[in-house]
Design a protein around this motif. Sequence first.
Motif, PDB file in Angstrom:
ATOM      1  N   GLU A   6       5.605  -8.533   3.555  1.00  0.00           N
ATOM      2  CA  GLU A   6       5.020  -8.498   4.896  1.00  0.00           C
ATOM      3  C   GLU A   6       3.510  -8.641   4.834  1.00  0.00           C
ATOM      4  OE1 GLU A   6       4.276  -5.499   8.672  1.00  0.00           O
ATOM      5  OE2 GLU A   6       5.615  -4.861   7.062  1.00  0.00           O
ATOM      6  N   LYS A   7       2.895  -8.008   3.843  1.00  0.00           N
ATOM      7  CA  LYS A   7       1.442  -8.112   3.685  1.00  0.00           C
ATOM      8  C   LYS A   7       1.030  -9.558   3.466  1.00  0.00           C
ATOM      9  CE  LYS A   7      -2.412  -6.717   0.713  1.00  0.00           C
ATOM     10  NZ  LYS A   7      -2.877  -5.836  -0.385  1.00  0.00           N
ATOM     11  N   SER A   8       1.731 -10.253   2.567  1.00  0.00           N
ATOM     12  CA  SER A   8       1.387 -11.641   2.293  1.00  0.00           C
ATOM     13  C   SER A   8       1.556 -12.514   3.524  1.00  0.00           C
ATOM     14  CB  SER A   8       2.239 -12.188   1.145  1.00  0.00           C
ATOM     15  OG  SER A   8       1.814 -11.662  -0.093  1.00  0.00           O
ATOM     16  N   GLN A   9       2.667 -12.345   4.210  1.00  0.00           N
ATOM     17  CA  GLN A   9       2.905 -13.167   5.397  1.00  0.00           C
ATOM     18  C   GLN A   9       1.830 -12.942   6.453  1.00  0.00           C
ATOM     19  OE1 GLN A   9       6.907 -11.955   6.461  1.00  0.00           O
ATOM     20  NE2 GLN A   9       7.855 -13.622   5.291  1.00  0.00           N
ATOM     21  N   SER A  10       1.492 -11.658   6.679  1.00  0.00           N
ATOM     22  CA  SER A  10       0.494 -11.328   7.698  1.00  0.00           C
ATOM     23  C   SER A  10      -0.890 -11.831   7.317  1.00  0.00           C
ATOM     24  CB  SER A  10       0.476  -9.812   7.921  1.00  0.00           C
ATOM     25  OG  SER A  10      -0.507  -9.465   8.866  1.00  0.00           O
ATOM     26  N   LEU A  11      -1.303 -11.516   6.067  1.00  0.00           N
ATOM     27  CA  LEU A  11      -2.635 -11.936   5.617  1.00  0.00           C
ATOM     28  C   LEU A  11      -2.750 -13.460   5.569  1.00  0.00           C
ATOM     29  CD1 LEU A  11      -3.806  -9.629   2.671  1.00  0.00           C
ATOM     30  CD2 LEU A  11      -5.045 -10.156   4.764  1.00  0.00           C
ATOM     31  N   ASN A  12      -1.758 -14.120   5.010  1.00  0.00           N
ATOM     32  CA  ASN A  12      -1.817 -15.571   4.879  1.00  0.00           C
ATOM     33  C   ASN A  12      -1.904 -16.249   6.241  1.00  0.00           C
ATOM     34  OD1 ASN A  12      -1.580 -15.177   2.143  1.00  0.00           O
ATOM     35  ND2 ASN A  12       0.591 -15.707   2.045  1.00  0.00           N
ATOM     36  N   SER A  13      -1.120 -15.735   7.184  1.00  0.00           N
ATOM     37  CA  SER A  13      -1.139 -16.300   8.535  1.00  0.00           C
ATOM     38  C   SER A  13      -2.497 -16.102   9.195  1.00  0.00           C
ATOM     39  CB  SER A  13      -0.038 -15.655   9.374  1.00  0.00           C
ATOM     40  OG  SER A  13      -0.072 -16.139  10.699  1.00  0.00           O
TER      41      SER A  13
END
Length: 949
Positions: free
Chosen positions: A96-103
């Motif tokens: 979830e962290k990666s998806q949120s940060l990347n977006s």
Amino acid sequence: MEIIKDFFVNAFSSRIRVISVVMGIFAAVLISRLFYLQIINGSEYQDNYNLKLEKTETIPATRGNIYDRNGNLLAYNELVYAVTIQDNGSYSSKKEKSQSLNSEIAQIITKLESNGDDIDNNFPIFIDSSGSFQFMYSGSALQRFRADVFGKTSVDDLEYNEKLGIDEANATADEIINYLQGERVYNISDEFDKKLRYEIMVVRYNMGQNSYQKYISTVIASDVSENSVAFIEENVNELTGVAIEQKSLRRYANSEYFAHIIGYTGQISTDEYKTRSAKDDSVEATDIVGKSGIEKYMDDYLSGTKGSETLFVDSVGNTIAEGEYKAAVSGNDVYLSIDMELQKATYTLLEQEIAGILYSKIANIKQYHASEHASSSDVVVPIYDVYNSLISNGIIDTTAFEDENASDTEKAVLAAYKVKEKEVIATLKSQLNVNNEVVYNELPDEYQAYSTYIVTKLKSLGIFDSSAIDTSSEVQENWTSESMAVNKYLLYAIEQNWIDITKYESEAKYADTEELYNDLIDYTLEFLAKDKSFQNLIYKYLLLDDGISGTQLCIILYDQGILKEDAETYAMLTSGRISSYEFMLSKIKNLELTPGQLALDPCSGSTVILDAKTGEVLAMVTYPGYDNNRLANSVDSDYYAYLTNSAANPLYNYATQQRTAPGSTFKIVSSTAGLAENVITTSTEIVDLGQYTKVSNKPKCWIYPSNHGSINVSEAIRDSCNYFFYEVGWRLSGGDGAYDDVTGIEKITKYASLYGLDETTGVEIEENSPHIATEYPVMAAIGQSDNNFTTVGLARYATAIASRGNVYNLTLLDSVRDSEGNVVESYSPSLRNQIDVLNAGQWDAIHYGMKMVTESLSSFNNFSVPVAGKTGTAQQVKSRPNHALFIGFAPYDNPEIAIATRIAYGYTSHNAAAVSKDIMSYYFGVSSTEDLLNGEANAVSNSGNEFTD
């Protein structure tokens, strides 16, 4: 009482009733306690909770400025707005962290780029013009980066990673990118395009570098536009951890002229951080430090002292109270010994001279083939080499040919290239077939070039291990003598394990040499299809075959905005009213295309000017220069790639790092040695017989088959008589009946060392060590053998001659001053040694000989300032022009300045002398600045009437 007693007896006679009563009592106690904590003392406890979260923010110090000797500003700071991000979001999982940060990062980058802003990018892998990933660095810096990527403390810990299937110590750029973008690390979605995925990864990597330090902001982009600032501020509540902060950027004035001296700043590296933080706990991973030049050498003075501020924040990072505050202390200012105006003028004059030499040597031919008896001075530059340099040296961007908005000319050139490339790959595939028997020297020149490139490239990629080659083997000797087929050589290399098959095989599944070879060829041809240098090689032969024309490339210079818009000239080109040959000559003459851009011989040079009375460095010029603004703060990867791939090597400091033979400029050392050792006197006459027969190689005087007759030392300096100095070298070695090489070299070394030619000069930037000859004293006496010196070393030598023996330890610094202008530290040249082996009459003889040198040069005709000098010509290879050198001082009777100039591959020493005269003309005000700095290539004579020493 009985009633009460009966109640309790009945109540406790049942277990359920007992439990109920106990639970009721506990509930009452709990409720009362909660009431006390939350209602009565709730506010106090909440405050105490908030105040437990404490953070200390660093206040960076303002970096000190750099000035020239006269107070002209050269390096300074500019406050700009930067977009930053902190990793302070709350996430339920790593995914979830990666998806949120990347977006979020993707959204920010997309908006920034739509506003014309770019992210800060110091990541050591960049996307080159062909769309491939390439390492920015090599060697130890690259290994340190690999260690950082794979989380290793030391480069020695790099190993084969079975889980990843990667050899960490040799991980390719693509492997590292795929690893970082993959699920194990940043999990960047394929829904983003290649460029955006890369940029997200860069930001995530930078954030990762700061992850162990709480509340450290990571800069996404610096010096952003007002539109980008407005976007962030309007959306700050929706962008987790994102903010606008002020940031100080390093800026450089007159960067092209001073880049090699001043250097540039950048973010601290891992190794630098480890070294510095071990001694100073205030060092942080986000620190900006000097990376080269004076910025690096004087970093402790320039960087200042950080301040700090203690803040108390709530659980989500909002500041609720302020604590201790300590102000930062600005760095000190550094003043150089350099004169800015003299530096700029010298650079411009050197460029004009080099352009003039190049202009004079361009011939309207396709290729130059040296005849058997041709000399280095006969080398010419074919106009087709000039056309080719537009592509090979990155002036024209061939990748832009594929853009939707490419011009018709660009599209036509691309179409011709595609046809040629297909033909070349098909022919190579046939020639590299395992059964082909055509040996190298029977191939056409074009395919010899391709074959050489393939073998060289396999070695540079580490697939072909050069260290494993048995140079004594018959196969290797046949290959070296060009009498072997390329495919047979590569087959043999596989059999002998000179080729590491694991570099191109995912798994070693073949035992058959032929199959391994075929896989190697498939890998190689696939690689070449994406290799920019190989594409440039195809373009070269496409030009020579007239598949594309010089006129087309000249038109593209306008199409791509390389040359300023000029409708009239453009129309003349397209209509054929001006030839591409005439066009290119005009652009070189007007310096619209410079030698540094074209990177043809000559394209580089250096000049160093010292105060002859004090040894102060007044100018130290390297040509070509570069824009250090584009390497400071955040590296412009495209520009860095251009600099590192340019054949002119702009990052190289020719003044302090290039070493060549000094040529006849060394004859002053030989004169000193001969006079001091009493093997000659100022009146000794030696008869020049043209060819010196006392040594086995029987060297000739440059004037042979003529001769200089009977001359003394002053006349020998004037005429640069090789024969005279051969004899001096012979006599220093013991002379007739007692000749000994070792004795001669020891004496030459002794006197060269007295002039400081045995060690570096002391300037505070990178400097190569000089090398005094170790063999053949007769040849060493004229500056040949293995003598090798830098331009700054020759300038110190010239100063010692001018001052009659004062040899200085040099410095580029004048002083360090605090923000109030108070002098913190002063610098000046120190006397290294005094040459006291010559008397006044002997110095007079040397000086007089040097004065006669300039009097014999046409470039000094009618020059109002009397000058003493010595020319030198040094041959490196016969296929390229000689290096041109000049040392001198002026005025002759009372020297104020000493100068040394070298033009690499500058043909003749008279070219170095001519530009040195122009520089002295500027310094002494002999000619107007407008006449000297006219922005045009100098007129250079090719008459050959003057001697070449």
